[in-house]
Design a protein around this motif. Sequence first.
Motif, PDB file in Angstrom:
ATOM      1  N   UNK A   1       0.809  -1.024   0.197  1.00 18.16           N
ATOM      2  CA  UNK A   1       0.118   0.060   0.047  1.00 18.16           C
ATOM      3  C   UNK A   1       0.817   1.265   0.154  1.00 18.16           C
ATOM      4  N   UNK A   2       2.139   1.030   0.064  1.00 17.07           N
ATOM      5  CA  UNK A   2       3.070   2.499   0.463  1.00 17.07           C
ATOM      6  C   UNK A   2       4.357   1.823  -0.166  1.00 17.07           C
ATOM      7  N   UNK A   3       5.061   2.972  -0.754  1.00 17.15           N
ATOM      8  CA  UNK A   3       6.500   2.466  -1.349  1.00 17.15           C
ATOM      9  C   UNK A   3       7.332   2.076  -0.304  1.00 17.15           C
ATOM     10  N   UNK A   4       7.748   0.739  -0.564  1.00 13.24           N
ATOM     11  CA  UNK A   4       9.079   0.261   0.469  1.00 13.24           C
ATOM     12  C   UNK A   4       9.639  -1.008  -0.371  1.00 13.24           C
ATOM     13  N   UNK A   5      10.575  -1.419   0.122  1.00  9.78           N
ATOM     14  CA  UNK A   5      11.487  -2.448  -0.419  1.00  9.78           C
ATOM     15  C   UNK A   5      10.749  -3.683   0.235  1.00  9.78           C
ATOM     16  N   UNK A   6      10.955  -4.701  -0.706  1.00  9.08           N
ATOM     17  CA  UNK A   6      10.322  -6.117  -0.269  1.00  9.08           C
ATOM     18  C   UNK A   6      11.019  -7.177  -0.892  1.00  9.08           C
ATOM     19  N   UNK A   7      11.166  -8.412  -0.094  1.00 10.62           N
ATOM     20  CA  UNK A   7      12.209  -9.406  -0.505  1.00 10.62           C
ATOM     21  C   UNK A   7      11.060 -10.750   0.126  1.00 10.62           C
ATOM     22  N   UNK A   8      11.306 -11.602  -0.785  1.00 13.56           N
ATOM     23  CA  UNK A   8      10.560 -12.852  -0.547  1.00 13.56           C
ATOM     24  C   UNK A   8      11.199 -14.184  -0.855  1.00 13.56           C
ATOM     25  N   UNK A   9      10.943 -15.101   0.021  1.00 19.67           N
ATOM     26  CA  UNK A   9      11.332 -16.810  -0.316  1.00 19.67           C
ATOM     27  C   UNK A   9       9.901 -17.569  -0.086  1.00 19.67           C
ATOM     28  N   UNK A  10       9.985 -18.334  -1.228  1.00 26.82           N
ATOM     29  CA  UNK A  10       8.805 -19.019  -1.155  1.00 26.82           C
ATOM     30  C   UNK A  10       8.807 -20.659  -1.300  1.00 26.82           C
ATOM     31  N   UNK A  11       8.024 -21.252  -0.961  1.00 27.76           N
ATOM     32  CA  UNK A  11       7.801 -22.624  -1.231  1.00 27.76           C
ATOM     33  C   UNK A  11       6.204 -23.032  -1.567  1.00 27.76           C
ATOM     34  N   UNK A  12       5.925 -23.785  -2.464  1.00 27.45           N
ATOM     35  CA  UNK A  12       4.645 -24.287  -3.014  1.00 27.45           C
ATOM     36  C   UNK A  12       4.511 -25.663  -2.622  1.00 27.45           C
ATOM     37  N   UNK A  13       3.508 -26.055  -2.325  1.00 26.17           N
ATOM     38  CA  UNK A  13       3.012 -27.346  -1.802  1.00 26.17           C
ATOM     39  C   UNK A  13       1.756 -27.845  -2.505  1.00 26.17           C
ATOM     40  N   UNK A  14       1.749 -29.225  -2.734  1.00 28.83           N
ATOM     41  CA  UNK A  14       0.736 -29.819  -3.583  1.00 28.83           C
ATOM     42  C   UNK A  14       1.240 -31.226  -4.192  1.00 28.83           C
ATOM     43  N   UNK A  15       0.811 -31.732  -5.252  1.00 31.73           N
ATOM     44  CA  UNK A  15       1.199 -32.932  -5.743  1.00 31.73           C
ATOM     45  C   UNK A  15       1.040 -33.048  -7.416  1.00 31.73           C
ATOM     46  N   UNK A  16       1.585 -33.897  -8.141  1.00 28.39           N
ATOM     47  CA  UNK A  16       1.559 -33.776  -9.509  1.00 28.39           C
ATOM     48  C   UNK A  16       0.108 -34.099  -9.827  1.00 28.39           C
ATOM     49  N   UNK A  17      -0.382 -33.350 -10.974  1.00 26.65           N
ATOM     50  CA  UNK A  17      -1.891 -33.479 -11.385  1.00 26.65           C
ATOM     51  C   UNK A  17      -1.592 -34.688 -12.586  1.00 26.65           C
ATOM     52  N   UNK A  18      -2.007 -35.766 -11.829  1.00 27.49           N
ATOM     53  CA  UNK A  18      -1.862 -37.156 -12.630  1.00 27.49           C
ATOM     54  C   UNK A  18      -2.933 -37.139 -13.656  1.00 27.49           C
ATOM     55  N   UNK A  19      -3.998 -36.511 -13.515  1.00 20.70           N
ATOM     56  CA  UNK A  19      -5.180 -36.457 -14.196  1.00 20.70           C
ATOM     57  C   UNK A  19      -4.757 -36.034 -15.818  1.00 20.70           C
ATOM     58  N   UNK A  20      -3.951 -34.892 -15.877  1.00 17.46           N
ATOM     59  CA  UNK A  20      -3.609 -34.342 -17.000  1.00 17.46           C
ATOM     60  C   UNK A  20      -4.641 -33.502 -17.663  1.00 17.46           C
ATOM     61  N   UNK A  21      -5.864 -33.408 -17.114  1.00 19.10           N
ATOM     62  CA  UNK A  21      -6.577 -32.648 -17.551  1.00 19.10           C
ATOM     63  C   UNK A  21      -6.377 -31.011 -17.589  1.00 19.10           C
TER      64      UNK A  21
END
Length: 873
Positions: free
Chosen positions: A164-184
């Motif tokens: 909402x205000x000008x500022x410096x931003x840094x991030x570290x990220x992890x995604x969680x889930x599983x393979x979409x075997x369906x392929x749809x």
Amino acid sequence: MILCMLLLAALPEPSSAEVNPAICRYPLGMHEGTIRDEDITASSQWYDSTGPQYARLQREEGDGAWCPAGLLQPEDVQFLQIDLHKLFFITLIGTQGRHARATGKEFARAYRIDYSRNGERWISWKDRQGRQVIQGNIDTYDVVLKDLRPPIIARYIRVIPVTELPMTVCMRVELYGCIWFDGLASYSIPEGGTIAAPGSPIIYLNDSTYDGFQERRHLYGGLGQLTDGVLGLDDFTQSHQYRVWPGYDYVGWKNESFSTGSVDMEFQFDRQRNFTSMKVHCNNMFSKGVKIFQKVECLFKPRLIAEWEAEPVGVSTILDDKNPSARFVTIPLNQRVGKAVLCRFYFADTWMMISEISFQSDMENVNPIVVTLATSTAELLDAETNATEAAWETTSFITSTWIGEKADDSSTSILVGCLVAIILLLLIIIIIILWKQYVQKRLEKAPRRILEEDAMVRLSFYSYTIVSNQNQIHQSNPTYERVFPLDLEYHQPATLLQKLPELSQSAEDSACSGDYAEPDLTKSTPHQGFQNNVPHYAETDIVSLQGVTGNNMYAVPALTVDSLTKKDISVGEFPRQQLRLKEKLGEGQFGEVHLCEADGLLEFLGLSSTELTNQPVLVAVKMLRSNVNKTARNDFLKEIKIMSRLKDPNIIRLLGVCVRDDPLCMITEYMENGDLNQFLSQREICSKFAISNNIPCVSYSNLLFMATQIASGMKYLASLNFVHRDLATRNCLVGNSYTIKIADFGMSRNLYSGDYYRIQGRAVLPIRWMAWESILLGKFTTASDVWAFGVTLWEMFTLCKEQPYSLLSDEQVIENTGEFFRSQGRQIYLSQTPLCPNSVFDLMLKCWSRDIKDRPTFDMIHHFLVEQMDCNI
């Protein structure tokens, strides 16, 4: 040898498209490094040392995180992009700021997510209420996990910090889930319909999370609720989700809207596949004109630009007019090959409703691929990443080489050896699967218990924090550790008469100041309902009694359930013909619970004659099926005897019985406003805005008054050594003027099936309300009811808008009980809600004490709440 390893690695992964969002929560490789640096890109970076490759959760490489260039402006769109190389079902995201070994101070307070399945069309993620912005971190180090509801099916993910205000931003990220075997990759369907009846809420059966396009009442090019892993309930008007409209979990169509009497759905996949079957989860509430489809026909085409093949695969279903339960219907697709499937579903009644569709398939071999030795580390990584995708092509190459191609003897020998090894491995896998199925069937026949004396509980590899309502909660990432039985203090009945803590001299003075104080049991007060020598930890002479659900077990004093006959019942026989069924509240293995009107009930009870005497009265009727075994029948009669002896204004009263002939029935009170969970979830906290706009609301005083009544009723049960075992808002009924009576209908109601931990599809235990010793050791006592009271109190102060531990899956809730057992400070507590004052939250924490002796009694709880009410006047 290396060739054999590559060939084995190339075996196809099993295609199990029935994804379960509660289990599909595995880290996808940012922390572990299986997502490569070159697959992590960004729109900009401040320095090389803050590039996107350093955006890995719980890693301190480079300068500690990814930082976009310059000050982030509110209008900026800077993003971190992750390429997963195949479609994944993503249910959770974790974020972290730049700690840089205590030198960093930048983090993202909020962010949003864009995703793509093909790298060309980008879609902005929205939650079920249409909000895009996700609350992020509050410091530089702690990990904040956020559930993605609905989940995302995508190959590419962009994380976009928001400010909402000008500022410096840094991030570290992890995604969680599983393979979409369906392929749809997308499905196309007609727009869902609505059901509007006078005097009833409108039921919307649209695909509310669809991320494709809509044109002329037709949806195309996206995915939505048919692939979100959420199965609709038996009653399509109810939902697993909080604060959504009736019909939310289903997409439904009306027969008269389609001249062909059928609905066409087209499914497009990521690549050409060999289809084994399709599973469709349908509603079958035939009393409302809803049935599973009559038949289905499916056509295939090998390429998107090709014509549909002429020969369809079809199957007719067996319609069920006896069981209204929702169910999966499996359609065999006979190993047909294609990249797109067109299925035509024919109506069997007025409405057809579907909540989930999944496909079982393998990737079809198109072009034979020769596997060669990798000549560099990068090629090895590529081979490993693409092993699954090349599985069938590799197998095709081996087969064709063996049968039709000339090769030198050494090559042939290697290939033969690899084939033999693969066949042996497959045989071993088949034997293991069959053995597991055999063991599972054996276990199903044995008495079930979640975790026995040496249960296995998952522990942490690294720590992270869930932030909810500005409260940090410590949690763990799982490995395994063995849990052993507790010490003798928790097993011997001799410890029942434990010395209770005494109230300090200043307790009365501090009661209104917001501090929790335990009342002095050595002093007689008008709020005490039983003598000081009643054990706080009521366990002696307790037996279990099975209820009509077939799952619920009541723990009651053994002296009350010895030899019992119909003569022992202390209530009268009510004329069965004077009961009129209005609605089925729920059902279980041995019986059903109905809402009925009882004619002449007041006269039957001997109440004074008034003009209302002949008016019908709403009652709840527990009805035992006539074909049950002798044990269930005896348990039902025992329950009648026990219920007839419970006389308390805050306990549901047994009014009468029908036991002269089958089916056996017990008639209990039913309150005008239904159960407390539904009552509160439909209201807001009272404010000038709510009052001026006639919005149903409750005040803090109302909540306190209702909580005091629940405590009073439980105090009465505790004085009789009666252990409820399922105390929750769903089991408290609300009358006029906020009166409360405790009941036990919750487990038999489909509306609350999601509140119970399931084994083999059957509701078993309300683990989110249970004390840790009840889950791990099967110990149900008055003290475990106190724990459940704390959770019930927490529900009330959220106005039942959220399920307890909503951020955790059932398995994680069970893991958390292991943390209570180990008592190493890593257990997760429910957080304080905005409506909850400090004094009440302190009471909740006392109810959730790890040690049983530290939990307050219901007498203490009731006394404390009465004092809080006096202070609030």
